[in-house]
Design an enzyme around this catalytic site. Structure first.
Site, short mmCIF file in Angstrom:
data_model
loop_
_atom_site.label_atom_id
_atom_site.label_comp_id
_atom_site.label_asym_id
_atom_site.label_seq_id
_atom_site.Cartn_x
_atom_site.Cartn_y
_atom_site.Cartn_z
N ARG A 22 0.98 -1.32 0.10
CA ARG A 22 0.01 0.03 0.09
C ARG A 22 0.64 1.27 -0.17
NH1 ARG A 22 -0.91 2.34 5.43
NH2 ARG A 22 -2.96 2.84 4.89
N TRP A 28 12.20 7.87 6.21
CA TRP A 28 13.21 7.09 6.89
C TRP A 28 13.42 5.70 6.51
CZ3 TRP A 28 13.01 4.08 12.27
CH2 TRP A 28 11.76 3.51 12.47
N ARG A 59 4.10 17.18 8.10
CA ARG A 59 5.10 16.56 9.22
C ARG A 59 6.20 15.71 8.15
NH1 ARG A 59 0.47 12.91 8.98
NH2 ARG A 59 0.94 10.75 8.41
N GLN A 77 9.70 12.91 9.18
CA GLN A 77 9.83 11.46 9.72
C GLN A 77 11.27 11.53 10.44
OE1 GLN A 77 9.18 8.20 7.07
NE2 GLN A 77 7.48 7.67 8.11
N ASP A 130 4.09 4.06 14.57
CA ASP A 130 2.68 4.35 14.37
C ASP A 130 1.95 2.99 14.42
OD1 ASP A 130 3.62 4.36 12.08
OD2 ASP A 130 2.21 5.56 11.25
N GLU A 134 7.34 -6.56 5.77
CA GLU A 134 7.47 -5.29 6.19
C GLU A 134 7.89 -5.52 8.00
OE1 GLU A 134 4.31 -1.49 7.60
OE2 GLU A 134 3.64 -3.64 7.31
#
Length: 511
Positions: free
Chosen positions: A128, A135, A181, A183, A286, A470
């Site tokens: 996705r 990062w 924002r 990272q 997160d 991941e």
């Protein structure tokens, strides 16, 4: 950085009313799907689509899903259809993935796409995650260097420099909805990596961008009084400066809209809750109980009340890199001034983030004015970046071996909360930095054990599934990792980069 009015509009701004209906109605299982879509007809404006929606929605039999599918094109995901030839081996799989995950410059990005154009080729994580991530990219670059693809390392570094030049900072990813924002600031390490291969002129080439990124993180610091904070920086009781994660918005994240709205339901601090959720997204963690209050729930999140130990180690290496960029040009006074910043931050990390009772580096609680109680794998950053004393490094190593080390590698935290940045999950970048830190302090047996277990787990899952993932479950290595806001993703940029780096240091593990 341009003022907000000059930033490109986000999907919520382009499609008011329709955006909320699609996301809250969960037309797609993943809220990120709609914000990555573009109109099928490139000549049709968002205003026309919204007007048609408002006119048609009141008609009998209106079908929102059908309307969206008719007017918008679904985003593509290359890794969803790519399947590896397992018999060709792990290294062949990694070599192919560099091509699968590669994207060309988007000079002709659709006018109404949320994708921000970049001038040079780059790699995406996969699944996705269809855009570049800040990062993630550093750890992907580690693998590109091992694969002798320095052209891509250079082009990706140039892309990040371009983003700094265009927006004043590196966004979370190259999407309009990420422009509030950043990272974890790994740009300095990317520059260091390239300089190791191409010489010190690299430091001079990127110096203006290093300085501008530093200015972004430190904005407002000079006017701060002790015990106060503004945006991404706080001044501590002793006058020292430490940084925190921050997002300029207090609205639900567009890419996770329904999740954020549900988390804030009934909350008396919705705006602050959204900011703390977004700040956790800026951290890359997160989500994790690392950021939660005593209730241990997302609704208790308080990210902006903490000065993260890993963030401050990264800013220390940014300061070091700037100092070196001046030194290589013979500008001794400037180099010395920046080295002074390094020493001040190092002392501040030691004073505020070393938790003596826990024998661990933890985040600093700005509200409670003490080191946070929770131990996380972020505690290895002071080892990786040379802040720890040998005694402290030995104590951290002891804690890693006793509590964090499991069959597949190192846990992210010791809390099993259902969040993806907690136990039993583990992530490639943290394994890499732990190995680097332990080797730096001559804790090689433990570093070798961690690397071997991680490589073995990655390799076994690849043999069984043809995929690199991941994240991984390192406690029960026969079960997949879980938690988070979306299904387990395969691809996967930073896993590939770290794995190839470790394989080349442990060639006996390559099969």
């Amino acid at each position: 950085m341009p003022v907000a009015a000059q930033l490109p509009p986000t999907p919520r701004q382009l499609y008011p009313g329709l955006f909320e209906a699609v996301q809250t109605g969960q037309v797609f299982p993943d809220n990120k799907t709609f914000v990555d879509m573009v109109p099928r007809n490139p000549r049709e404006s968002p205003a026309q689509i919204v007007a048609d929606y408002q006119q048609q929605r009141a008609q009998p039999g209106f079908n929102l899903t059908q309307f969206v599918q008719t007017r918008f094109r679904l985003p593509t995901t290359d890794t969803a259809t790519y399947r590896s030839n397992v018999r060709a081996g792990l290294r062949a799989h990694l070599d192919t993935l560099w091509t699968v995950l590669r994207r060309q410059p988007q000079d002709s990005v659709s006018r109404y796409s949320s994708l921000l154009p970049l001038p040079r080729p780059y790699l995406v994580p996969g699944g996705r995650f269809r855009e570049v991530y800040y990062w993630d990219s550093y750890f992907t670059m580690l693998g590109l260097r091992e694969a002798k693809r320095l052209d891509l390392v250079r082009s990706m570094t140039d892309n990040f420099a371009y983003l700094i030049g265009r927006y004043g900072f590196i966004p979370n990813g190259n999407r309009t909805y990420y422009l509030t924002r950043s990272q974890p600031p790994f740009f300095a390490l990317m520059v260091q990596l390239l300089a190791e291969e191409q010489g010190d002129t690299v430091l001079q080439r990127y110096q203006p961008y290093l300085l501008r990124e530093y200015a972004y993180w430190m904005a407002g610091a000079d006017s701060l009084k002790p015990g106060t904070a503004t945006r991404r920086v706080a001044r501590l009781a002793g006058g020292e400066l430490l940084n925190r994660y921050w997002d300029d918005s207090t609205l639900p994240r567009e890419e996770s809209y329904i999740k954020d709205v549900e988390a804030a339901r009934g909350s008396k601090r919705a705006a602050q809750l959204y900011r703390d959720i977004r700040a956790a997204a800026a951290s890359g963690w997160d989500f994790s109980t690392r950021w939660f209050g005593p209730a241990g729930t997302l609704a208790s999140i308080r990210t902006t009340e903490l000065a993260p130990v890993d963030l401050n180690c990264l800013l220390l290496t940014l300061e070091q890199t700037i100092a070196r960029s001046y030194s290589t040009q013979g500008q001794r006074a400037e180099a010395a001034a920046w080295q002074q910043k390094v020493e001040k931050r190092s002392k501040a990390i030691q004073r505020y983030c070393w938790n003596e009772a826990a024998s661990w580096y933890t985040d600093y609680d700005l509200t409670q004015r003490r080191p946070a109680a929770i131990r996380t794998l972020a505690g290895v950053f002071p080892l990786a970046f040379g802040v720890a004393t040998p005694t402290q490094a030995s104590r951290v190593a002891k804690g890693l071996k006793a509590d964090f080390l499991k069959d597949g590698g190192l846990l992210t935290t010791l809390k099993n909360s259902g969040q993806q940045w907690d136990a039993p999950n583990a992530w490639a970048p943290l394994q890499y930095l732990a190995v680097q830190g332990l080797n730096r302090y001559r804790q090689q047996p433990l570093a070798d054990t961690i690397a071997a277990r991680w490589v073995r787990l990655n390799s076994r899952v690849f043999q069984q599934t043809g995929k690199l993932l991941e994240k991984y479950n390192v406690m029960d290595t026969h079960l997949p990792a879980g938690g988070g806001e979306y299904p387990l993703q395969d691809g996967f940029g930073w896993t590939n980069g770290v794995l190839l780096n470790l394989l080349n240091k442990r060639p006996q593990e390559s099969n």
